[in-house]
Each structure stands twice: as structure tokens, then as C-alpha cells.
Design an enzyme around this catalytic site. Structure first.
Site, PDB file in Angstrom:
ATOM      1  N   ASN A   1       1.458  -9.803   1.017  1.00 46.95           N
ATOM      2  CA  ASN A   1       0.265  -8.979   1.256  1.00 46.95           C
ATOM      3  C   ASN A   1       0.031  -8.006   0.103  1.00 46.95           C
ATOM      4  OD1 ASN A   1      -1.937  -8.356   2.943  1.00 46.95           O
ATOM      5  ND2 ASN A   1      -0.908  -6.508   3.683  1.00 46.95           N
TER       6      ASN A   1
ATOM      7  N   ASP B   1       9.611  -7.593  -3.417  1.00 44.74           N
ATOM      8  CA  ASP B   1       8.442  -7.885  -2.582  1.00 44.74           C
ATOM      9  C   ASP B   1       8.218  -9.392  -2.647  1.00 44.74           C
ATOM     10  OD1 ASP B   1       5.649  -7.961  -1.533  1.00 44.74           O
ATOM     11  OD2 ASP B   1       5.826  -5.784  -1.702  1.00 44.74           O
ATOM     12  N   ASN B   2       7.765  -9.985  -1.553  1.00 44.23           N
ATOM     13  CA  ASN B   2       7.426 -11.415  -1.612  1.00 44.23           C
ATOM     14  C   ASN B   2       5.929 -11.610  -1.897  1.00 44.23           C
ATOM     15  OD1 ASN B   2       6.197 -10.815   0.791  1.00 44.23           O
ATOM     16  ND2 ASN B   2       7.377 -12.240   2.045  1.00 44.23           N
TER      17      ASN B   2
ATOM     18  N   GLY C   1      -7.092  -2.710  23.698  1.00 47.56           N
ATOM     19  CA  GLY C   1      -5.831  -2.072  23.302  1.00 47.56           C
ATOM     20  C   GLY C   1      -5.996  -0.710  22.652  1.00 47.56           C
TER      21      GLY C   1
ATOM     22  N   TYR D   1       3.646  -6.608  17.158  1.00 49.76           N
ATOM     23  CA  TYR D   1       3.928  -5.756  15.993  1.00 49.76           C
ATOM     24  C   TYR D   1       4.664  -4.486  16.428  1.00 49.76           C
ATOM     25  CZ  TYR D   1       3.173  -2.271  12.381  1.00 49.76           C
ATOM     26  OH  TYR D   1       3.368  -1.269  11.465  1.00 49.76           O
TER      27      TYR D   1
ATOM     28  N   ASN E   1      -1.957   7.315  10.908  1.00 49.00           N
ATOM     29  CA  ASN E   1      -2.944   6.428  10.248  1.00 49.00           C
ATOM     30  C   ASN E   1      -3.052   6.741   8.760  1.00 49.00           C
ATOM     31  OD1 ASN E   1      -3.574   6.387  13.180  1.00 49.00           O
ATOM     32  ND2 ASN E   1      -5.189   4.991  12.551  1.00 49.00           N
TER      33      ASN E   1
ATOM     34  N   TYR F   1       0.824  -1.217   0.000  1.00 54.95           N
ATOM     35  CA  TYR F   1       0.000   0.000   0.000  1.00 54.95           C
ATOM     36  C   TYR F   1       0.865   1.278   0.000  1.00 54.95           C
ATOM     37  CZ  TYR F   1      -3.301   3.399   2.046  1.00 54.95           C
ATOM     38  OH  TYR F   1      -4.069   4.504   2.309  1.00 54.95           O
TER      39      TYR F   1
ATOM     40  N   THR G   1       2.711   3.441  16.708  1.00 53.84           N
ATOM     41  CA  THR G   1       2.457   2.410  17.704  1.00 53.84           C
ATOM     42  C   THR G   1       3.625   2.280  18.696  1.00 53.84           C
ATOM     43  OG1 THR G   1       1.529   0.188  17.921  1.00 53.84           O
ATOM     44  CG2 THR G   1       3.316   0.426  16.378  1.00 53.84           C
TER      45      THR G   1
ATOM     46  N   SER H   1       6.264   3.266  13.145  1.00 51.86           N
ATOM     47  CA  SER H   1       4.829   3.483  13.378  1.00 51.86           C
ATOM     48  C   SER H   1       4.608   4.260  14.666  1.00 51.86           C
ATOM     49  CB  SER H   1       4.164   2.105  13.482  1.00 51.86           C
ATOM     50  OG  SER H   1       2.874   2.224  13.985  1.00 51.86           O
TER      51      SER H   1
ATOM     52  N   LYS I   1       8.678  -3.055  15.655  1.00 47.25           N
ATOM     53  CA  LYS I   1       9.054  -1.738  15.114  1.00 47.25           C
ATOM     54  C   LYS I   1      10.063  -1.055  16.034  1.00 47.25           C
ATOM     55  CE  LYS I   1       6.761  -1.727  11.342  1.00 47.25           C
ATOM     56  NZ  LYS I   1       7.482  -1.816  10.075  1.00 47.25           N
TER      57      LYS I   1
HETATM   58  P1  NAD Z   1       1.524  -3.626   3.093  1.00 46.07           P
HETATM   59  O1  NAD Z   1       1.285  -4.956   3.724  1.00 46.07           O
HETATM   60  O2  NAD Z   1       0.581  -3.164   2.059  1.00 46.07           O
HETATM   61  O3  NAD Z   1       3.002  -3.564   2.501  1.00 46.07           O
HETATM   62  C1  NAD Z   1       4.078  -4.314   3.009  1.00 46.07           C
HETATM   63  C2  NAD Z   1       4.695  -5.061   1.833  1.00 46.07           C
HETATM   64  O4  NAD Z   1       5.788  -5.822   2.306  1.00 46.07           O
HETATM   65  C3  NAD Z   1       3.704  -6.035   1.191  1.00 46.07           C
HETATM   66  O5  NAD Z   1       3.712  -5.835  -0.193  1.00 46.07           O
HETATM   67  C4  NAD Z   1       4.259  -7.407   1.564  1.00 46.07           C
HETATM   68  O6  NAD Z   1       3.972  -8.356   0.583  1.00 46.07           O
HETATM   69  C5  NAD Z   1       5.744  -7.101   1.698  1.00 46.07           C
HETATM   70  N1  NAD Z   1       6.492  -7.994   2.586  1.00 46.07           N
HETATM   71  C6  NAD Z   1       6.178  -8.399   3.833  1.00 46.07           C
HETATM   72  N2  NAD Z   1       7.149  -9.174   4.321  1.00 46.07           N
HETATM   73  C7  NAD Z   1       8.095  -9.275   3.351  1.00 46.07           C
HETATM   74  C8  NAD Z   1       9.341  -9.946   3.258  1.00 46.07           C
HETATM   75  N3  NAD Z   1       9.785 -10.710   4.233  1.00 46.07           N
HETATM   76  N4  NAD Z   1      10.063  -9.810   2.130  1.00 46.07           N
HETATM   77  C9  NAD Z   1       9.608  -9.047   1.097  1.00 46.07           C
HETATM   78  N5  NAD Z   1       8.431  -8.405   1.125  1.00 46.07           N
HETATM   79  C10 NAD Z   1       7.688  -8.513   2.245  1.00 46.07           C
HETATM   80  O7  NAD Z   1       1.627  -2.577   4.279  1.00 46.07           O
HETATM   81  P2  NAD Z   1       1.747  -0.989   4.223  1.00 46.07           P
HETATM   82  O8  NAD Z   1       0.547  -0.447   4.874  1.00 46.07           O
HETATM   83  O9  NAD Z   1       2.137  -0.551   2.880  1.00 46.07           O
HETATM   84  O10 NAD Z   1       2.949  -0.799   5.238  1.00 46.07           O
HETATM   85  C11 NAD Z   1       4.291  -0.631   4.809  1.00 46.07           C
HETATM   86  C12 NAD Z   1       5.183  -0.536   6.029  1.00 46.07           C
HETATM   87  O11 NAD Z   1       4.740   0.552   6.837  1.00 46.07           O
HETATM   88  C13 NAD Z   1       5.131  -1.769   6.924  1.00 46.07           C
HETATM   89  O12 NAD Z   1       6.419  -2.002   7.429  1.00 46.07           O
HETATM   90  C14 NAD Z   1       4.199  -1.355   8.037  1.00 46.07           C
HETATM   91  O13 NAD Z   1       4.462  -2.033   9.229  1.00 46.07           O
HETATM   92  C15 NAD Z   1       4.494   0.125   8.167  1.00 46.07           C
HETATM   93  N6  NAD Z   1       3.373   0.907   8.731  1.00 46.07           N
HETATM   94  C16 NAD Z   1       2.134   0.820   8.161  1.00 46.07           C
HETATM   95  C17 NAD Z   1       1.084   1.551   8.712  1.00 46.07           C
HETATM   96  C18 NAD Z   1      -0.317   1.444   8.159  1.00 46.07           C
HETATM   97  O14 NAD Z   1      -1.257   1.771   8.882  1.00 46.07           O
HETATM   98  N7  NAD Z   1      -0.501   1.023   6.914  1.00 46.07           N
HETATM   99  C19 NAD Z   1       1.316   2.383   9.807  1.00 46.07           C
HETATM  100  C20 NAD Z   1       2.596   2.445  10.343  1.00 46.07           C
HETATM  101  C21 NAD Z   1       3.626   1.711   9.788  1.00 46.07           C
HETATM  102  C1  WQD Z   2      -8.915   3.608  14.020  1.00 48.44           C
HETATM  103  C2  WQD Z   2     -10.076   3.884  14.959  1.00 48.44           C
HETATM  104  C3  WQD Z   2     -10.818   1.994  16.268  1.00 48.44           C
HETATM  105  C4  WQD Z   2     -12.256  -0.390  12.920  1.00 48.44           C
HETATM  106  C5  WQD Z   2      -3.668   0.719  13.565  1.00 48.44           C
HETATM  107  C6  WQD Z   2      -2.448   0.106  14.170  1.00 48.44           C
HETATM  108  C7  WQD Z   2      -1.278   1.049  14.080  1.00 48.44           C
HETATM  109  C8  WQD Z   2      -1.061   1.524  12.648  1.00 48.44           C
HETATM  110  C9  WQD Z   2      -2.333   2.026  12.043  1.00 48.44           C
HETATM  111  C10 WQD Z   2       0.596   0.109  11.615  1.00 48.44           C
HETATM  112  C11 WQD Z   2      -9.905   3.225  16.324  1.00 48.44           C
HETATM  113  C12 WQD Z   2     -11.901   2.449  15.307  1.00 48.44           C
HETATM  114  C13 WQD Z   2     -11.717   0.622  13.683  1.00 48.44           C
HETATM  115  C14 WQD Z   2     -13.645  -0.679  13.045  1.00 48.44           C
HETATM  116  C15 WQD Z   2     -13.833   1.099  14.646  1.00 48.44           C
HETATM  117  N1  WQD Z   2      -0.602   0.472  11.794  1.00 48.44           N
HETATM  118  N2  WQD Z   2     -12.484   1.360  14.528  1.00 48.44           N
HETATM  119  N3  WQD Z   2     -14.376   0.084  13.909  1.00 48.44           N
HETATM  120  O1  WQD Z   2      -5.962   1.159  15.692  1.00 48.44           O
HETATM  121  O2  WQD Z   2      -5.468   3.606  15.243  1.00 48.44           O
HETATM  122  O3  WQD Z   2      -4.002   1.898  14.292  1.00 48.44           O
HETATM  123  O4  WQD Z   2      -3.393   1.069  12.209  1.00 48.44           O
HETATM  124  O5  WQD Z   2       1.599   0.504  12.136  1.00 48.44           O
HETATM  125  O6  WQD Z   2      -0.175   0.381  14.556  1.00 48.44           O
HETATM  126  O7  WQD Z   2      -2.719  -0.189  15.530  1.00 48.44           O
HETATM  127  O8  WQD Z   2      -6.258   2.155  13.379  1.00 48.44           O
HETATM  128  O9  WQD Z   2      -7.939   1.967  11.604  1.00 48.44           O
HETATM  129  O10 WQD Z   2      -7.686   0.061  13.244  1.00 48.44           O
HETATM  130  O11 WQD Z   2      -8.672   2.198  14.019  1.00 48.44           O
HETATM  131  O12 WQD Z   2     -14.548   1.747  15.401  1.00 48.44           O
HETATM  132  O13 WQD Z   2     -14.170  -1.616  12.429  1.00 48.44           O
HETATM  133  O14 WQD Z   2     -11.259   3.303  14.402  1.00 48.44           O
HETATM  134  O15 WQD Z   2     -11.379   1.694  17.521  1.00 48.44           O
HETATM  135  O16 WQD Z   2     -10.383   4.115  17.257  1.00 48.44           O
HETATM  136  P1  WQD Z   2      -5.469   2.200  14.777  1.00 48.44           P
HETATM  137  P2  WQD Z   2      -7.649   1.519  12.987  1.00 48.44           P
END
Ligand code: NAD
Ligand code: WQD
Length: 340
Positions: free
Chosen positions: A36, A32-33, A295, A150, A180, A12, A127, A125, A154
Site C-alpha cells: 500500500n 515494507d512490502n 458501522g 480489522y 483519525n 502514510y 477502533t 487504533s 488490532k
Molecule cells: P499504510 O497502508 O499507509 O501503511 C502501512 C504500510 O505497511 C504500507 O506501506 C504497506 O505497504 C505496509 N505493509 C502492509 N503489510 C505488510 C507486510 N506484511 N509486510 C511489510 N509491509 C507491509 O497505513 P498507515 O495509515 O500508515 O497505517 C500504519 C499503521 O497504523 C497500520 O498498522 C494501521 O492499521 C494503523 N492505523 C492507521 C490508522 C489510519 O487511520 N491511518 C488509524 C489507526 C491505526
Molecule cells: C470519518 C467520518 C464518516 C467518508 C476509520 C477507521 C478507523 C481508523 C480511522 C484505522 C465518519 C464520514 C467519511 C465519506 C463521510 N483507521 N465520512 N463521507 O470511520 O472514523 O475511522 O479511519 O485504524 O479504524 O474506521 O474515519 O475518515 O472513514 O470517516 O461522511 O466519504 O466521515 O461517516 O463520520 P472513521 P473516516
């Protein structure tokens, strides 16, 4: 022209960042593997930008394949997105998460070092702040207790990168803590494509609006916030992607170790997001109020002063734009939501 290796580039945030990299005249190599994601999103990146690039199905844990890629391409820096990201799954499968996210990153860094590539931007993140009560979160806010494996992966990687820098000052490292991320590219060609029933709010809302899911359950309205629902910092994925270019520009020029919050700096409640979606997309989102999700914190948003000051980072899209682009992507890609 610099060659940037993008790990997890089909995902994404990775795919949106690939677009911005190509638009900023960087060359990219993607691995990418597809755990996801799909190769198709990389084809869409080529379509959007009109630029061709090399991509490989490769796991960051696969040393042999990774080395072959470093041998073949002269890489200048890495943007490291590859990782597993489900909070709930990480607590069920901790070993998979530590192996993939922590060991995978160690392996990547070992190979980078071997090929004298010492510049990396890492996807962290919000988080990592855990349940710290000091809102808004600043980069130096004292961290609270982390409730997920998770989040711990990080934080561990952040610490590992810090130690690498301490041991060898030639490394230049930027750690980006996302809040987010939501929305999609305006073209509707790339966006978030969650497997099965989404865990995150925005894709859930959009699937309800598109009649894929019957209704949204809001995880409680009894929090101590103005409307009782939780407040989060939503950032448009394209703004986030642009933040990576700014961070990359900096690590390529300076020898540095930085941590930045990338958020909009503004908090919106769940009910605000639902109503913004309805307004922006001229639709209705059926919802009910359910119990709290374990959580969840009542409120969190970013202090983005540091990224603004040092990177000139600015998240310009408002929540209406985030909703509109999400729904556009959703409507153009309805069938994809049933794929895996
Ligand atoms: P995503 O799952 O869409 O993208 C991650 C990509 O990494 C995927 O394409 C997956 O196939 C690939 N991948 C996973 N493990 C792998 C491996 N071992 N080798 C090669 N490829 C691998 O997720 P995203 O939302 O695009 O997130 C990207 C990064 O940002 C992640 O590290 C995630 O933890 C971090 N992040 C995401 C969010 C969020 O809310 N989307 C928030 C904070 C941090
Ligand atoms: C947002 C708000 C829920 C779904 C997560 C990870 C964080 C980061 C981003 C990777 C919250 C509420 C949600 C639903 C709801 N990812 N909600 N009904 O929890 O802030 O963060 O994604 O690093 O690490 O924890 O995001 O989109 O899940 O929730 O009411 O069906 O929406 O309670 O308040 P969150 P979220």
C-alpha cells in the site's frame, strides 16, 4: 546512536515517523512490502531529512528475509506499522487480514526474540474501543462490540503483546491507539496516497476540492450531534509521528508495558471539517447528504490525559493546519492519485 527497525515505513504514518526519527538523531532501517505504498516515499524521507538509510522490500511474514535483516543490522527497537488497514476489505477478506496483521506480527516478534530485540512500539487504533458508549475513550474504557475484522486484528495483537510481556518481563512495549490521522508533511513531499476512491473523509474532501472526484457524500446528518453529522478526533500526522518518538524514548529507557491514546482530544463534525477545509484552502467542497454508512458511530474522541502526563504528548496542529497541509500535498502530487 540507536538503530530502529521501522516496519511499514513507506506508508502514510510510517514515512512521517521516519522523518521524525531521523530528525531526532535515530538511525533507521525500513522494511515494507509496498502493498500500500511506494519506495518513492522513502526517497522523499531522505530528501526531507538529508539523511540516508537502508530500506528493504520485505514482508513481515517472510522469516528468512527478516532474519537476514536482523543479522545484518544491530537493531535496538522496532516501530511496527506494517499492516492492512481497510475496515471494509477486512470483512470481505478476513483470512488475509488475520494472516497479515496477526500472524505477521507474531512472526516479527518471534524473530525479534531470537535476536534479543525486545522493545516494540505498535500501531493500534481507536477502533479497538468498538461501540463503547463511554466518550471520550480512556485507555481503560471498557471495550464495546467490534464490527470489523480489522479492529479484531488490532485487539488480538494488543493481547498477544500483553501476553508476551507477562511471559518475559524483559520486553518493553508501547501500544499506541491512533484516532483519525490526517494531513501531510509541510514540504508536500510525503502524505496519504490512497488507492482508488478513498474510504476516509479527509482524502475524499481533498480530491473533491482538487476536481478529481465530483462531490462528497456525507454519510447522513441525522445523528444526535449538534449539526447531525458524525464527530471524530482528527490528529495531524506529524503530531502523531512525534508521539512515536516520545513512546520510543520511554521504552528504550524503561522496562514497561503501556497503552496510550494518540488523538487531539477534540471532536469535529464532518460539516466542520468540510467548512474548515474550504476556509483554510480558499476552495469549495461540493457535497450532498446521503444515507448512514453501516458501522459508523455518532461520536468518538480521545481522552489524551495519560499520553500528556506520561509522555508529554501534545497535538499542536489545529484542523485548519491539517486541511492546509493535506491540500498542499494533494496539489503537489495530483498525478499520484491515479497510479494504482
Ligand atoms: P499504510 O497502508 O499507509 O501503511 C502501512 C504500510 O505497511 C504500507 O506501506 C504497506 O505497504 C505496509 N505493509 C502492509 N503489510 C505488510 C507486510 N506484511 N509486510 C511489510 N509491509 C507491509 O497505513 P498507515 O495509515 O500508515 O497505517 C500504519 C499503521 O497504523 C497500520 O498498522 C494501521 O492499521 C494503523 N492505523 C492507521 C490508522 C489510519 O487511520 N491511518 C488509524 C489507526 C491505526
Ligand atoms: C470519518 C467520518 C464518516 C467518508 C476509520 C477507521 C478507523 C481508523 C480511522 C484505522 C465518519 C464520514 C467519511 C465519506 C463521510 N483507521 N465520512 N463521507 O470511520 O472514523 O475511522 O479511519 O485504524 O479504524 O474506521 O474515519 O475518515 O472513514 O470517516 O461522511 O466519504 O466521515 O461517516 O463520520 P472513521 P473516516
Amino acid at each position: 546512536m540507536h538503530n530502529i527497525l521501522v516496519t511499514g515505513g513507506a506508508g502514510y504514518i510510517g514515512s512521517h515517523t521516519c522523518v521524525e526519527l531521523l530528525n531526532s538523531e535515530y538511525n533507521i532501517v525500513v522494511i515494507d512490502n509496498y502493498k500500500n505504498s511506494w519506495e518513492e516515499s522513502l526517497k522523499s524521507v531522505q530528501k526531507i531529512t538529508g539523511r540516508i538509510f537502508k530500506y528493504y522490500e520485505c514482508d513481515i511474514k517472510d522469516s528468512e528475509k527478516l532474519e537476514a535483516i536482523f543479522k545484518k543490522h544491530k537493531i535496538n527497537a522496532v516501530i511496527h506499522f506494517a499492516g492492512l488497514k481497510s475496515v471494509a476489505q477486512s470483512n470481505i477478506f478476513p483470512l488475509d487480514y488475520y494472516l497479515n496483521n496477526v500472524w505477521g506480527t507474531i512472526n516479527l516478534c518471534r524473530i525479534m526474540k531470537k535476536f534479543f530485540v525486545k522493545k516494540i512500539v505498535f500501531s493500534s487504533s481507536a477502533t479497538v474501543y468498538g461501540d463503547s458508549p463511554e466518550i471520550p475513550f480512556k485507555e481503560d474504557t471498557k471495550k464495546g462490540k467490534l464490527s470489523s475484522v480489522y479492529g479484531k486484528t488490532k485487539l488480538m495483537v494488543e493481547e498477544i503483546l500483553r501476553d508476551i510481556k507477562k511471559s518475559d518481563n524483559e520486553w518493553s512495549i508501547s501500544i499506541l491507539r491512533y484516532f483519525n490521522p490526517v494531513g501531510a508533511h509541510e514540504s508536500g513531499l510525503i502524505g496519504e496516497n490512497p488507492k482508488g476512491i478513498p474510504n476516509n473523509l479527509m482524502p475524499f474532501i481533498s480530491q473533491v476540492a482538487a476536481d478529481i472526484l465530483p462531490e462528497l457524500t456525507i454519510f447522513s446528518d441525522d445523528y444526535e450531534t449538534p449539526d447531525g453529522t458524525c464527530i471524530r478526533d482528527y490528529i495531524h500526522v506529524v503530531d502523531l509521528a512525534k508521539g512515536h518518538i516520545l513512546a520510543l524514548n520511554k521504552i528504550l529507557i524503561n522496562n514497561t508495558f503501556d497503552v496510550y491514546n494518540l488523538g487531539s482530544g477534540v471532536g469535529h463534525s464532518v460539516l466542520e471539517l468540510v467548512s474548515a477545509f474550504e476556509k483554510a484552502c480558499l476552495t469549495t467542497v461540493k457535497y450532498k447528504i446521503g444515507p448512514r454508512r453501516s458501522g459508523d458511530l455518532p461520536m468518538l474522541y480521545a481522552d489524551t490525559t495519560k499520553a500528556k502526563k506520561e509522555l508529554c504528548f501534545c497535538a499542536s496542529s489545529d484542523i485548519e493546519k491539517m486541511c492546509k497541509d493535506t491540500f498542499n500535498w494533494q496539489n503537489k502530487n495530483k498525478s499520484k492519485y491515479y497510479k494504482k
